[in-house]
Design an enzyme around this catalytic site. Sequence first.
Site, PDB file in Angstrom:
ATOM      1  N   ASP A 150       0.789  -1.300  -0.005  1.00 13.71           N
ATOM      2  CA  ASP A 150       0.035   0.082  -0.208  1.00 13.71           C
ATOM      3  C   ASP A 150       0.854   1.189   0.125  1.00 13.71           C
ATOM      4  O   ASP A 150       1.384   1.456   0.843  1.00 13.71           O
ATOM      5  CB  ASP A 150      -0.668  -0.012   1.352  1.00 13.71           C
ATOM      6  CG  ASP A 150      -1.912   1.155   1.267  1.00 13.71           C
ATOM      7  OD1 ASP A 150      -1.595   2.108   0.537  1.00 13.71           O
ATOM      8  OD2 ASP A 150      -2.870   0.980   1.854  1.00 13.71           O
ATOM      9  N   SER A 155       2.062  10.843 -16.881  1.00 15.97           N
ATOM     10  CA  SER A 155       1.058  10.916 -17.736  1.00 15.97           C
ATOM     11  C   SER A 155       1.394  11.844 -18.631  1.00 15.97           C
ATOM     12  O   SER A 155       1.829  12.947 -18.127  1.00 15.97           O
ATOM     13  CB  SER A 155      -0.346  11.179 -16.853  1.00 15.97           C
ATOM     14  OG  SER A 155      -1.363  11.370 -17.827  1.00 15.97           O
ATOM     15  N   TYR A 189      -5.042  15.696 -10.739  1.00  9.32           N
ATOM     16  CA  TYR A 189      -4.233  14.473 -11.314  1.00  9.32           C
ATOM     17  C   TYR A 189      -2.939  15.131 -12.233  1.00  9.32           C
ATOM     18  O   TYR A 189      -1.912  14.568 -11.986  1.00  9.32           O
ATOM     19  CB  TYR A 189      -5.174  13.883 -12.164  1.00  9.32           C
ATOM     20  CG  TYR A 189      -4.508  12.606 -12.592  1.00  9.32           C
ATOM     21  CD1 TYR A 189      -4.282  11.431 -12.228  1.00  9.32           C
ATOM     22  CD2 TYR A 189      -4.209  12.544 -14.063  1.00  9.32           C
ATOM     23  CE1 TYR A 189      -3.624  10.186 -12.755  1.00  9.32           C
ATOM     24  CE2 TYR A 189      -3.434  11.639 -14.758  1.00  9.32           C
ATOM     25  CZ  TYR A 189      -3.504  10.404 -14.027  1.00  9.32           C
ATOM     26  OH  TYR A 189      -2.935   9.210 -14.577  1.00  9.32           O
ATOM     27  N   LYS A 205       0.957  14.163 -11.359  1.00 13.22           N
ATOM     28  CA  LYS A 205       1.758  13.449 -12.237  1.00 13.22           C
ATOM     29  C   LYS A 205       3.172  14.504 -12.854  1.00 13.22           C
ATOM     30  O   LYS A 205       4.060  14.026 -13.295  1.00 13.22           O
ATOM     31  CB  LYS A 205       0.979  12.902 -13.435  1.00 13.22           C
ATOM     32  CG  LYS A 205       0.038  11.815 -13.181  1.00 13.22           C
ATOM     33  CD  LYS A 205       1.091  10.724 -12.724  1.00 13.22           C
ATOM     34  CE  LYS A 205       0.066   9.373 -12.559  1.00 13.22           C
ATOM     35  NZ  LYS A 205       0.589   8.214 -12.382  1.00 13.22           N
TER      36      LYS A 205
END
Length: 267
Positions: free
Chosen positions: A50, A129, A142, A146
Amino acid sequence: MSKIVLITGGSSGIGKSIGEFLTQKGFVVYGTSRHPKEYPDSKFPLLKLDLKDVSTIKASIETVIKTEGRLDVLVNNAGAGITGPIEEIPLTEIKANFETNFFGPIHVIKAVLPYMRSQKSGLIINITSIAGYMGLPYRGVYSASKGALELLTEAFRMELKPFKIHMTNVAPGDFATNIASGRYHAPLKEGSPYKSSYSKTLDLMNTHVDSGSDPKLMARAVFKIIKTKSPKVHYKVGGFMQIFSIVLKRLLPDKVYEKLLMAHYKL
């Protein structure tokens, strides 16, 4: 000797595809999952990890080292999506996303570096990304997480060169995976000033994922990087227009590029 590879987030999507492809190519692959017992049919071992729990990170890496004696390649693939108007995303969710997409990979890197330094070799591939190259509407958090990992990679790889440890990142575009079902979506609120535009953008994002590229493209890209003696700083994998959008951002005035993005998302 076969290279030993550890892939975080190896139970589904891009991570699973990379793991299966590398296994077929003769690599010794270990993947990770928060719930490895839920994937009994995995074609390579899955270890419990995790990203928000450093003890599980250390334990999984120690398992690989004790079993194989070394670790040649780390693929930092595990990540989480998040969408919504930045104003309406709870701060706890923003922090949670950075814990997974940014701080998590840092924890994993720090855990493997002592072993790679003692080997005087190693390769770390951070999966980022194409969204990390631009601030996308309703995907701002997001994009930021990234993008932060992209910049960290640039700095980190220079620090690691004296130890003969390579680092690079691979920025995928939209791929046909289950990321949309697993990401945090800020709810569409009645009375929200963002409801109409967010709803349209969300539908468009989900369509992009559903019609995305085959994850095997990412697997092949990672395989080529592993076989490369001196990896580049950045790699991009995806549709032509997605990759070209990064070029356009460098070439066009900021406001022109912004207008193109807003037109694309029908804002």
